[in-house]
Design an enzyme around this catalytic site. Structure first.
Site, PDB file in Angstrom:
ATOM      1  CE  LYS A 143      -1.814   2.818   2.871  1.00  0.00           C
ATOM      2  NZ  LYS A 143      -1.900   4.049   2.033  1.00  0.00           N
ATOM      3  N   GLY A 195       6.893   4.909   8.484  1.00  0.00           N
ATOM      4  CA  GLY A 195       6.071   6.100   8.668  1.00  0.00           C
ATOM      5  C   GLY A 195       6.284   6.684  10.049  1.00  0.00           C
ATOM      6  CD  GLU A 228      12.660   4.110   8.621  1.00  0.00           C
ATOM      7  OE1 GLU A 228      12.649   5.051   9.460  1.00  0.00           O
ATOM      8  OE2 GLU A 228      12.526   4.276   7.406  1.00  0.00           O
ATOM      9  CB  CYS A 234      12.791   8.978   9.064  1.00  0.00           C
ATOM     10  SG  CYS A 234      13.761   7.908   7.988  1.00  0.00           S
ATOM     11  CD  GLU A 257       9.820  12.431  12.377  1.00  0.00           C
ATOM     12  OE1 GLU A 257      10.758  11.996  11.688  1.00  0.00           O
ATOM     13  OE2 GLU A 257       8.821  11.763  12.670  1.00  0.00           O
TER      14      GLU A 257
END
Length: 495
Positions: A194, A247, A269, A302, A399
């Site tokens: 996906k 994500g 992750e 990230c 973040e």
């Protein structure tokens, strides 16, 4: 002047895109579609079929059939490896086309996608192709104290885990698809992928190349859709043996909850708030390195070096240098060859990043460069350097996932180790110093899955990648990733 669109790219975005299930292009069961926008303009780029739970069910059924009774499991490792290698070759044959699609859908500069994202995706498939013939078990000479005199032959098998659900992000759409698909195919698994709803186009084009490479029907299925419908259904599906997700940490926690139903295996992750540390003896190149660490890919990375720690004796020099670089970065459409930084990926991400900038100002932070929107069209945010921050501020703790760095001072190695580790994340870190012994001493103290010394954002298919703490479970790439997609079986025979 902008890059002239490849005619295949124009045809691709002009044609409504469907789901790829069991080797066929099909409409969503509901008939619904959704728009994917061009982030440089906010205008509709293409229309894509909107998969939901029923489509995920169809795709999982196809993947299960392909795994249990299709030709994929009967191929020799060498045959499987050659097909995977062919995927990498086909990606290289379509570099410009894939780079243009990536730039249009994600916003990143075409030249960056052409030079980095697409070749790295091809390299991942080439690297993983070689592992197909090297997945091995062991023989073990066992001792059984309660059976004296008995002789046994014991060995282990490393087998594919089965049907894998893979959910990928929007910041490196093609590359993240490669990171996920490469090892799954190498180990003999079948996949339902996906892609992020913001950036589905290169995953769909990759599905065409995968079919062209000779991957049998049902082995790879691609179902675009939204996280709360298609993604949630995939994570919770009882006939999925494993989910691999990249994500945010917040969504990763939801994936864990959804996977609990059948205790499927997980690799995650997730997010980061990476420290980038400049010592007093660092080379002058540390300034440009610190800027690239945060502004690469618009800060939508990230491992972005979003917390810049500078030794007090070099603070003014380094922070001013990073601010000057920030002010010089040319923003624009990814298809403009002069563009150094494109827009953020979506209106949602634009509002998220600008919201953090407002929060930082309200808490007393100062924007030494940037600090707001750029232009009046598209999702552009200025490269921003924030000073006068405190450890308790949201811009320091959370973040942001945008081109925003917070700069702070430090005085000693022991102090900076504690400061750098003062986060719930542990994905990446950077160290800049001439003293290699000091660099390695600090690297051992840092709770992060990747530490770069006098460099940043260096990736290779052979290097494992993943995080400590709330930055995730498991590792991507390298031979470590093969553990994510295999089960170990012990076999013992009485002789």
């Amino acid at each position: 002047m902008t890059v002239t669109l490849d005619r295949n790219v124009q045809a691709f975005i002009d044609t409504p895109r469907q789901l790829f299930i069991n080797g066929q292009w099909v409409d969503a069961a509901s008939g619904r579609t959704f728009e994917t926008p061009n982030p440089a303009t906010g205008e509709t780029l293409a229309r894509v079929a909107e998969g939901d739970a029923e489509d995920i069910n169809r795709a999982v059924k196809a993947a299960r059939t392909a795994f249990e009774s299709g030709p994929w499991s009967r191929l020799t490792p060498s045959e499987r490896g050659r097909i995977i290698w062919r995927i990498g070759d086909l990606i290289l044959e379509h570099v410009e086309e894939l780079a243009q699609l990536e730039s249009l859908d994600n916003g990143k500069p075409f030249l960056v996608a052409q030079a980095a994202d697409v070749p790295l995706a091809a390299d991942l498939f080439h690297y993983m192709a070689g592992w197909a013939t090297k997945i091995e078990g062991n023989t073990i000479d066992i001792s059984v104290p309660y059976m004296p005199g008995a002789n046994f032959h014991s060995y282990t098998l490393r087998e594919p885990i089965g049907v894998v659900g893979q959910i990928i992000p929007w910041n490196f759409p093609l590359l993240m698809a490669a990171w996920k698909l490469g090892p799954a195919l190498t180990t003999g698994c079948t996949v339902v992928l996906k892609p992020a709803e913001q950036t589905p186009l290169t995953a769909l084009r990759l599905a065409e190349l995968i079919a062209e490479a000779g991957v049998p029907d049902g082995v790879v299925n691609v179902v675009p859709g939204f996280g709360e419908t298609a993604g949630a259904a995939l994570a919770a599906h009882d006939d999925v043996d494993k989910v691999a997700f990249t994500g945010s940490t917040e969504v990763g926690k939801l994936i864990v909850q959804a996977a609990a139903g059948n205790l499927k295996k997980l690799t995650l992750e997730l997010g980061g708030k990476s420290p980038n540390i400049v010592f007093d003896d660092a080379e002058d190149t540390a300034v440009e390195g610190a800027a690239n660490a945060i502004f690469f890919n618009h800060g939508q990375c990230c491992v972005a070096g979003s917390r810049l720690f500078i030794h007090e004796s070099r603070y003014d020099e380094v922070v001013d240098g990073v601010a000057e670089i920030a002010k010089s970065i040319k923003l624009g459409s990814g298809l403009d060859p002069d563009t150094q930084m494109g827009p953020l990926v979506s209106d949602e991400q634009f509002r998220r990043v600008t919201g953090y900038l407002e929060s930082g100002r309200a808490d007393g932070a100062t924007a030494l460069a940037g600090g707001g929107r750029y232009g009046d069209r598209g999702y552009f945010v200025e490269p921003t350097v924030l000073t006068n921050t405190r450890p308790d501020m949201k811009v320091v703790r959370e973040e942001i996932f945008g081109p925003v760095v917070v700069a702070e001072k430090f005085t000693s190695l022991d102090e900076i180790a504690a400061q750098a580790n003062d986060t719930t994340y542990g994905l990446g870190a950077g160290i800049w110093t001439r003293d290699i012994s000091k660099a390695h001493a600090l690297a051992k103290k840092l709770r992060a899955g990747t530490v770069w010394i006098n460099c940043y954002n260096v990736f290779d298919a052979s290097l494992p990648f993943g995080g400590y703490k709330q930055s995730g479970w498991g590792r991507e790439m390298g031979h470590e990733v093969l553990k994510n997609y295999t089960e170990v079986k012990a076999v013992t025979t009485l002789l």
